[in-house]
Structure formats: structure tokens, C-alpha cells
Design an enzyme around this catalytic site. Sequence first.
Site, PDB file in Angstrom:
ATOM      1  N   ASN A 159       1.165   3.779  -3.166  1.00  0.00           N
ATOM      2  CA  ASN A 159       0.839   5.195  -2.998  1.00  0.00           C
ATOM      3  C   ASN A 159       1.948   6.093  -3.546  1.00  0.00           C
ATOM      4  O   ASN A 159       1.667   7.113  -4.191  1.00  0.00           O
ATOM      5  CB  ASN A 159       0.620   5.519  -1.520  1.00  0.00           C
ATOM      6  CG  ASN A 159      -0.776   5.155  -1.046  1.00  0.00           C
ATOM      7  OD1 ASN A 159      -1.632   4.758  -1.825  1.00  0.00           O
ATOM      8  ND2 ASN A 159      -0.996   5.284   0.248  1.00  0.00           N
ATOM      9  N   ARG A 199     -10.547   4.916  -6.572  1.00  0.00           N
ATOM     10  CA  ARG A 199      -9.858   4.143  -5.540  1.00  0.00           C
ATOM     11  C   ARG A 199     -10.668   4.092  -4.256  1.00  0.00           C
ATOM     12  O   ARG A 199     -11.600   4.867  -4.056  1.00  0.00           O
ATOM     13  CB  ARG A 199      -8.459   4.726  -5.295  1.00  0.00           C
ATOM     14  CG  ARG A 199      -7.635   4.855  -6.577  1.00  0.00           C
ATOM     15  CD  ARG A 199      -6.194   5.147  -6.291  1.00  0.00           C
ATOM     16  NE  ARG A 199      -5.587   4.015  -5.624  1.00  0.00           N
ATOM     17  CZ  ARG A 199      -5.081   2.955  -6.264  1.00  0.00           C
ATOM     18  NH1 ARG A 199      -5.109   2.896  -7.578  1.00  0.00           N
ATOM     19  NH2 ARG A 199      -4.574   1.964  -5.589  1.00  0.00           N
ATOM     20  N   GLU A 205       0.833  -1.206   0.000  1.00  0.00           N
ATOM     21  CA  GLU A 205       0.000   0.000   0.000  1.00  0.00           C
ATOM     22  C   GLU A 205       0.870   1.258   0.000  1.00  0.00           C
ATOM     23  O   GLU A 205       0.588   2.214  -0.739  1.00  0.00           O
ATOM     24  CB  GLU A 205      -0.940  -0.002   1.207  1.00  0.00           C
ATOM     25  CG  GLU A 205      -2.018  -1.073   1.171  1.00  0.00           C
ATOM     26  CD  GLU A 205      -3.018  -0.895   0.033  1.00  0.00           C
ATOM     27  OE1 GLU A 205      -3.249   0.251  -0.401  1.00  0.00           O
ATOM     28  OE2 GLU A 205      -3.577  -1.914  -0.427  1.00  0.00           O
TER      29      GLU A 205
HETATM   30  P1  ADP Z   1      -6.063   5.454  -2.037  1.00  0.00           P
HETATM   31  O1  ADP Z   1      -4.675   5.090  -2.452  1.00  0.00           O
HETATM   32  O2  ADP Z   1      -7.034   4.359  -2.304  1.00  0.00           O
HETATM   33  O3  ADP Z   1      -6.484   6.774  -2.580  1.00  0.00           O
HETATM   34  P2  ADP Z   1      -4.889   5.735   0.602  1.00  0.00           P
HETATM   35  O4  ADP Z   1      -5.479   5.600   1.975  1.00  0.00           O
HETATM   36  O5  ADP Z   1      -3.798   4.786   0.267  1.00  0.00           O
HETATM   37  O6  ADP Z   1      -6.087   5.604  -0.430  1.00  0.00           O
HETATM   38  O7  ADP Z   1      -4.368   7.224   0.409  1.00  0.00           O
HETATM   39  C1  ADP Z   1      -5.276   8.298   0.622  1.00  0.00           C
HETATM   40  C2  ADP Z   1      -4.876   9.528  -0.154  1.00  0.00           C
HETATM   41  O8  ADP Z   1      -3.645  10.051   0.353  1.00  0.00           O
HETATM   42  C3  ADP Z   1      -4.614   9.292  -1.642  1.00  0.00           C
HETATM   43  O9  ADP Z   1      -5.799   9.316  -2.383  1.00  0.00           O
HETATM   44  C4  ADP Z   1      -3.669  10.439  -1.981  1.00  0.00           C
HETATM   45  O10 ADP Z   1      -4.391  11.629  -2.213  1.00  0.00           O
HETATM   46  C5  ADP Z   1      -2.879  10.636  -0.694  1.00  0.00           C
HETATM   47  N1  ADP Z   1      -1.554   9.984  -0.728  1.00  0.00           N
HETATM   48  C6  ADP Z   1      -1.226   8.817  -0.119  1.00  0.00           C
HETATM   49  N2  ADP Z   1       0.084   8.529  -0.289  1.00  0.00           N
HETATM   50  C7  ADP Z   1       0.598   9.531  -1.029  1.00  0.00           C
HETATM   51  C8  ADP Z   1       1.907   9.830  -1.525  1.00  0.00           C
HETATM   52  N3  ADP Z   1       2.946   9.004  -1.320  1.00  0.00           N
HETATM   53  N4  ADP Z   1       2.067  10.977  -2.231  1.00  0.00           N
HETATM   54  C9  ADP Z   1       1.035  11.816  -2.452  1.00  0.00           C
HETATM   55  N5  ADP Z   1      -0.229  11.594  -2.011  1.00  0.00           N
HETATM   56  C10 ADP Z   1      -0.443  10.469  -1.307  1.00  0.00           C
HETATM   57 MG    MG Z   2      -3.418   3.815  -1.555  1.00  0.00          MG
END
Ligand code: ADP
Ligand code: MG
Length: 145
Positions: free
Chosen positions: A51, A104, A47
Site C-alpha cells: 500500500n 484492485r 499488504e
Molecule cells: P487496495 O490496496 O486493494 O486498494 P486496501 O484495503 O489495501 O485495498 O486499501 C484501501 C485503499 O486505501 C486503497 O485503495 C488506497 O486508496 C488507500 N490506501 C491504503 N494505504 C495507503 C497508503 N499507504 N497511502 C495512501 N493511500 C492508501
Molecule cells: Mg492494498
Amino acid sequence: MKSNQLALTFSSIAENVGIARLLIASVGAQLDLPLNDIEELKVAVSEAVSNAIIHGYHNRSNHIVYLELEVTDSTLKIVVKDEGCGIPNVEQAMQPAFSTDPERMGLGFVFMQSFMDDLQVDSTVDIGTTVTMKKQLKQTSNASH
Ligand code: ADP
Ligand code: MG
């Protein structure tokens, strides 16, 4: 249990999520963790790395993701770092079902939080994001369990 440090630096392509999973699975196996714990570690790392690639680097393949593992007697620490777009509001991003991508689920941080004992997200817009996760390791070297 010996302490150990590992680092894996890789291109921001989806294929490398599997490599990252293999690394954490190997370390988990070396630590004699139960299969279920290893599965959870693999999900947490997937995850965080996904991300970095999808959100941090907007699926562009010409960037670098950093994975660092540190094992001590008591703790397995996992750091996933990108130098991507950053998160403007970390608290909001970590809310269950929050995603900036309507396709997502917004559960990545929820999985990381529930499978790890500690989760810390440091992020700066246009600088990048560092996700630090810790798992407490059970002491097996003495009589207590
Ligand atoms: P998802 O990946 O399904 O959107 P997550 O809980 O993994 O849900 O992440 C939530 C939100 O946080 C993402 O939609 C994104 O906007 C932001 N995010 C997470 N990790 C990163 C990252 N490494 N860089 C930039 N934005 C991120
Ligand atoms: Mg994610």
C-alpha cells in the site's frame, strides 16, 4: 523472551516487499511462532508495504518506506510508514472491498485487521501514512499456556 527492536528502511520498489516479508518471517521464527502465524504476519506486512508503494507513492521508486518492529514479552508491534499522499478518509479506506484503484480488490486492510490483534491507521493528506499493527504473544515462560 528478550525485547528486541529492528528497523528496515528501503526504497519504494516492489522487490523490497519480499525483503520486508523475509524480515518479519525471521522475527516470527525467532519467536517460535507457528508457521500459520508467520504466514499471516507476512501477508499483513506485504499488504501494508505494498500500500505504501502503490498508493502512498503511486508506484514511484524514488521514495522511502519505513518498517519498524518491536518485540516485548507480550507483544509484537509492526509499524509501516510512508511519507506519501496520505488517505483523505481512513474509515472509508478500511471498508472491505473499498479501493481507489478499480483493478484492485480492496482487501489489504481487511487482511491486516483479521490477521493482527490490533490495527491503527494514522494518515494525513500530503504528509503520509503510518500503519501500526500488534500481535499478542503467548506467554511461554510460566506454567500457564
Ligand atoms: P487496495 O490496496 O486493494 O486498494 P486496501 O484495503 O489495501 O485495498 O486499501 C484501501 C485503499 O486505501 C486503497 O485503495 C488506497 O486508496 C488507500 N490506501 C491504503 N494505504 C495507503 C497508503 N499507504 N497511502 C495512501 N493511500 C492508501
Ligand atoms: Mg492494498
